[in-house]
Write a protein that holds these residues in place. Structure first.
Motif, PDB file in Angstrom:
ATOM      1  N   ASP A  44       0.833  -1.203   0.000  1.00 23.78           N
ATOM      2  CA  ASP A  44       0.000   0.000   0.000  1.00 23.78           C
ATOM      3  C   ASP A  44       0.872   1.259   0.000  1.00 23.78           C
ATOM      4  O   ASP A  44       2.000   1.227   0.484  1.00 23.78           O
ATOM      5  CB  ASP A  44      -0.888  -0.031   1.260  1.00 23.78           C
ATOM      6  N   ASP A  45       0.332   2.344  -0.543  1.00 21.49           N
ATOM      7  CA  ASP A  45       1.006   3.652  -0.536  1.00 21.49           C
ATOM      8  C   ASP A  45       2.411   3.574  -1.115  1.00 21.49           C
ATOM      9  O   ASP A  45       3.351   4.197  -0.597  1.00 21.49           O
ATOM     10  CB  ASP A  45       1.074   4.231   0.893  1.00 21.49           C
ATOM     11  N   GLU A  55      -4.025   4.598  -6.823  1.00 24.12           N
ATOM     12  CA  GLU A  55      -4.859   5.129  -5.748  1.00 24.12           C
ATOM     13  C   GLU A  55      -5.234   6.587  -6.024  1.00 24.12           C
ATOM     14  O   GLU A  55      -4.461   7.320  -6.656  1.00 24.12           O
ATOM     15  CB  GLU A  55      -4.084   5.156  -4.429  1.00 24.12           C
TER      16      GLU A  55
HETATM   17 MG    MG Z   1      -3.225   3.290   0.171  1.00 26.03          MG
END
Ligand code: MG
Ligand code: C2E
Ligand code: MG
Ligand code: MG
Length: 287
Positions: free
Chosen positions: A179-180, A236
């Motif tokens: 994530d990220d 995202e």
């Molecule tokens: Mg994220």
């Protein structure tokens, strides 16, 4: 003295620190109550296939329905939960709720993939892998319909202790997402060594995609690297049709963002699924 020269007003500093400490303690106590009173709710945001615009999955995002503060965002209480050890209980509640919901949607004819965020403390906890197995058994959700998201910075910080959990989870068929991505200073060789299946490009890179050529080249480079590593890529924070069109041109696999839909209650998400059945045009307008 020096503080005065620097313009620091210690009285103000102390007062604001005191307020922060008080707020923190209040949050911890209230969070304990929230867990026993079912004040935590899970919202769901669609992940869509970039090429077709169709919903392929949902990310579970926790919210706290506070009796007086209203709907509290995760960034305001997840860090407190992590520092106080309450994250184990919060994480279990979210995992059970999200998997039960995904199993229900599956029964309704929507075999979606459900993504659940996992913190470093959970990964390091020896009871987490058996918990995941138990939740899958209890809900009947196939392992490859569950994707666990770990931020890149958590991976860098916790991977030595959490590595065994990651390997065991992957061995059961559960999908693992970074994530990220782009905010956590991982290295290529490090990523290559991890059992991850997906990479989510942080929304800060997507934000300027249509305006900044450097971000375009960065996203392109990340896509190339991800392909070489065999990872599926999710963008995202897609907020407009221009960004969607660029990602389609670059061959990005999936996307998530306000352009498609915001996080919403399970009931609203269920309606979205029913609508998308009768409306293949749910695909947003092409730029
Ligand atoms: Mg994220
Ligand atoms: P995340 O996992 O990166 O989740 C995506 C965040 O981006 C969500 O914020 C979502 O509402 C927001 N978002 C989605 N689309 C857009 C967009 O187009 N533009 C912008 N500006 N934002 C968008 P949210 O729900 O406030 O969650 C924040 C973070 O809290 C999550 O980031 C995740 O790291 C953490 N979190 C949420 N739920 C949980 C949980 O159950 N457990 C743990 N450990 N962490 C969680
Ligand atoms: Mg996430
Ligand atoms: Mg993010």
């Amino acid at each position: 003295g020096r503080a005065r020269e620097l313009g620091i007003d210690w009285a103000v500093f102390d007062a604001s620190m005191q307020r922060r400490a008080t707020r923190y303690l209040e949050t911890e106590q209230a969070l304990r109550r929230a867990l026993t009173c079912d004040e935590l709710v899970v919202h769901y945001q669609p992940l869509v296939d970039v090429a077709s615009g169709r919903i392929t999955g949902a990310e579970a995002l926790v919210r706290w329905m506070h009796p007086t503060r209203g709907l509290v965002a995760p960034l305001e209480f997840v860090p407190v939960a992590e520092e106080t050890g309450l994250i184990a209980a919060v994480g279990e509640a979210v995992l059970r709720g999200a998997c039960a919901q995904a199993a229900q949607w599956r029964t309704d004819g929507h075999p979606l993939r459900i993504s659940v965020n996992v913190s470093g403390a959970q990964l390091q906890d020896g009871t987490f892998v058996p918990l995941v197995a138990d939740v899958l058994r209890a809900t009947g959700l196939p392992a490859d319909r569950l994707c666990l998201e770990v931020t890149e910075s958590t991976l860098v910080r916790w991977a030595t202790n959490g590595r065994e959990s990651l390997d065991r989870l992957r061995a059961t068929g559960v999908l693992l997402s970074i994530d990220d991505f782009g905010t956590g200073y991982s290295s290529l060789s490090y990523l290559q060594d991890l059992p991850m299946t997906e990479l989510k490009i942080d929304r800060s890179f997507i934000a300027r995609l249509a305006r900044d050529a450097r971000d375009l080249h960065l996203v392109e480079a990340v896509l190339g690297m991800a392909r070489a590593l065999g990872l599926t890529v999710v963008a995202e924070g897609v907020e407009n049709a221009d960004q969607h069109a660029i990602l389609r041109g670059l061959g990005c696999d999936r996307a998530q963002g306000f352009h498609f839909a915001a996080p919403q209650t399970a009931a609203a998400f269920g309606r979205l699924l029913r609508d998308s059945d009768s409306r293949p045009d749910l695909e947003p307008t092409r730029a």
